[in-house]
Scaffold this active site. Sequence first.
Site, PDB file in Angstrom:
ATOM      1  N   HIS A   1       0.825  -1.222   0.000  1.00 48.10           N
ATOM      2  CA  HIS A   1       0.000   0.000   0.000  1.00 48.10           C
ATOM      3  C   HIS A   1       0.856   1.268   0.000  1.00 48.10           C
ATOM      4  CE1 HIS A   1      -3.317  -2.712   1.328  1.00 48.10           C
ATOM      5  NE2 HIS A   1      -2.350  -3.257   2.035  1.00 48.10           N
TER       6      HIS A   1
ATOM      7  N   SER B   1      15.371  21.947 -15.244  1.00 47.19           N
ATOM      8  CA  SER B   1      14.213  22.803 -15.464  1.00 47.19           C
ATOM      9  C   SER B   1      14.700  24.133 -16.010  1.00 47.19           C
ATOM     10  CB  SER B   1      13.485  23.012 -14.140  1.00 47.19           C
ATOM     11  OG  SER B   1      12.714  24.199 -14.206  1.00 47.19           O
TER      12      SER B   1
ATOM     13  N   LYS C   1      16.394  21.742 -10.009  1.00 51.65           N
ATOM     14  CA  LYS C   1      15.675  20.514 -10.380  1.00 51.65           C
ATOM     15  C   LYS C   1      16.467  19.563 -11.249  1.00 51.65           C
ATOM     16  CE  LYS C   1      11.483  20.191 -10.965  1.00 51.65           C
ATOM     17  NZ  LYS C   1      10.090  19.927 -10.713  1.00 51.65           N
TER      18      LYS C   1
ATOM     19  N   GLU D   1       9.513   9.010 -16.794  1.00 51.93           N
ATOM     20  CA  GLU D   1       8.130   9.450 -17.049  1.00 51.93           C
ATOM     21  C   GLU D   1       7.680   9.068 -18.448  1.00 51.93           C
ATOM     22  OE1 GLU D   1       7.441  13.596 -15.007  1.00 51.93           O
ATOM     23  OE2 GLU D   1       9.544  13.386 -15.548  1.00 51.93           O
TER      24      GLU D   1
END
Length: 467
Positions: free
Chosen positions: A166, A287, A293, A300
């Site tokens: 979970h 970024s 970043k 992704e």
Amino acid sequence: MGDGTSETKSSNQMWGGRFAQGPAAIMEEINASIGFDKKLFAQDIRGSIAHATMLAHQGIISAEDKDKIVHGLDTILSEIESGQFEFSRRLEDIHMNVEARLATLIGPAAGRLHTARSRNDQVALDFRLWVKEELQKCEQMLTDLIAAFLDRAEEHAETVMPGFTHLQTAQPVTFGHHCMAYVEMFGRDRSRVRHAIEHMDESPIGAAALAGTGFPIDRHMTAKALGFREPTRNSIDTVSDRDFALEFLAIASICAVHLSRLAEEIVIWSTPQFGFVRLSDAFSTGSSIMPQKKNPDAAELVRAKTGRINGSLIALLTVMKGLPLAYSKDMQEDKEQVFDSAESLELAIAAMTGMVRDLDVRADRMKAAAGSGYSTATDLADWLVREAGLPFRDAHHVTGRAVALAEQKACELAELSLEDLQAIHADITDKVFDVLTVEASVASRTSFGGTAPSEVRKQIAWWRGRN
Ligand code: ARG
């Protein structure tokens, strides 16, 4: 090749006998597949060479015509490979583009190539050959990905991390064990690929339009020449069947789901909050506005490719579901789905293999997280069963109270005092602290397939023997 606008007005040179007029422009547009099936040129030419060779061997065409055909086909192959070939949409597909060029190159002998053959068995052959090669490529790529995981698992057989259910801390595991879970997943994908190659290893050529042919062809000969185990057994099924494409897409979909789950874990692990891994510069981006970043773009995109691949499976299943036997033109819609999925899958596997090899694993962060969240509560319960003779359910209850107390005191289980623990159950001794460390916890899980480093090493050795 084409001679411009006059092409669209005249009737088709392959079946023109029955037609007074050429197709409407929109008909040509909806009908043509050359835009994508030109990818099959090498398979088409190989298939035609095998077919012509068999026809000559069987005395159906002369050896002289066969030689001209084979020579012409070789020329076409090099024309296409060197980018000199001009594909024509009027000629609809790869089969007719190649045959028309052959006629220009060698004259009337070209007309004998299509004896005892139809585009129905021809396309089934070309596409099957293509999918088979693609599956063989996937098999190799999955082997590389598995090897990357085996190396990381070996390196991190002792590195503890929290195991989750979970996405809540469950029990400590090792990072090596977690890597080996992916080895199992990609190992299953690879065995599905191998089974699919077995399944599809039958040659369609010679089924002709759907009923076979009256010419004395030798389908075993063409099957062998093209590297198939044997010819297909039913000519109707042969030209109706796209199971091999569906199987490829189904396998690709399951594999993409595995890659996507891995991608998702990498996305989570690389957040500053988790900090379990650092992505290499090679597989991340910055970024344009936030200088701090480092984004997991490759992961992704791997996650996103799953959408296209799963979509392709549904698309082709839907194309096939209502088709009466045998061939229908609907089946021309099989190729783009498979080509697109193959490209996406290859990219995704390659990107993941690189990411796994490059992953900077932060063992310190993993270890710190492994010990938090009362991850060794089960070890305490197991200790009460083993050492104090409690039934597991009672031990579970006692441990639950210990966790509640630790929570109240804002400390870990191992930080509770012996007095605290004895107040919950009198039989607890200071020996209990031995099992509350994460290292002891993982080392104790020696059941077959368990997370103990000794067990993980056995699993690594088993897989090394199977690569
Ligand atoms: N381009 C066609 C396809 O991909 C080839 C087979 C055409 N057969 C036919 N009878 N029209 O399916």
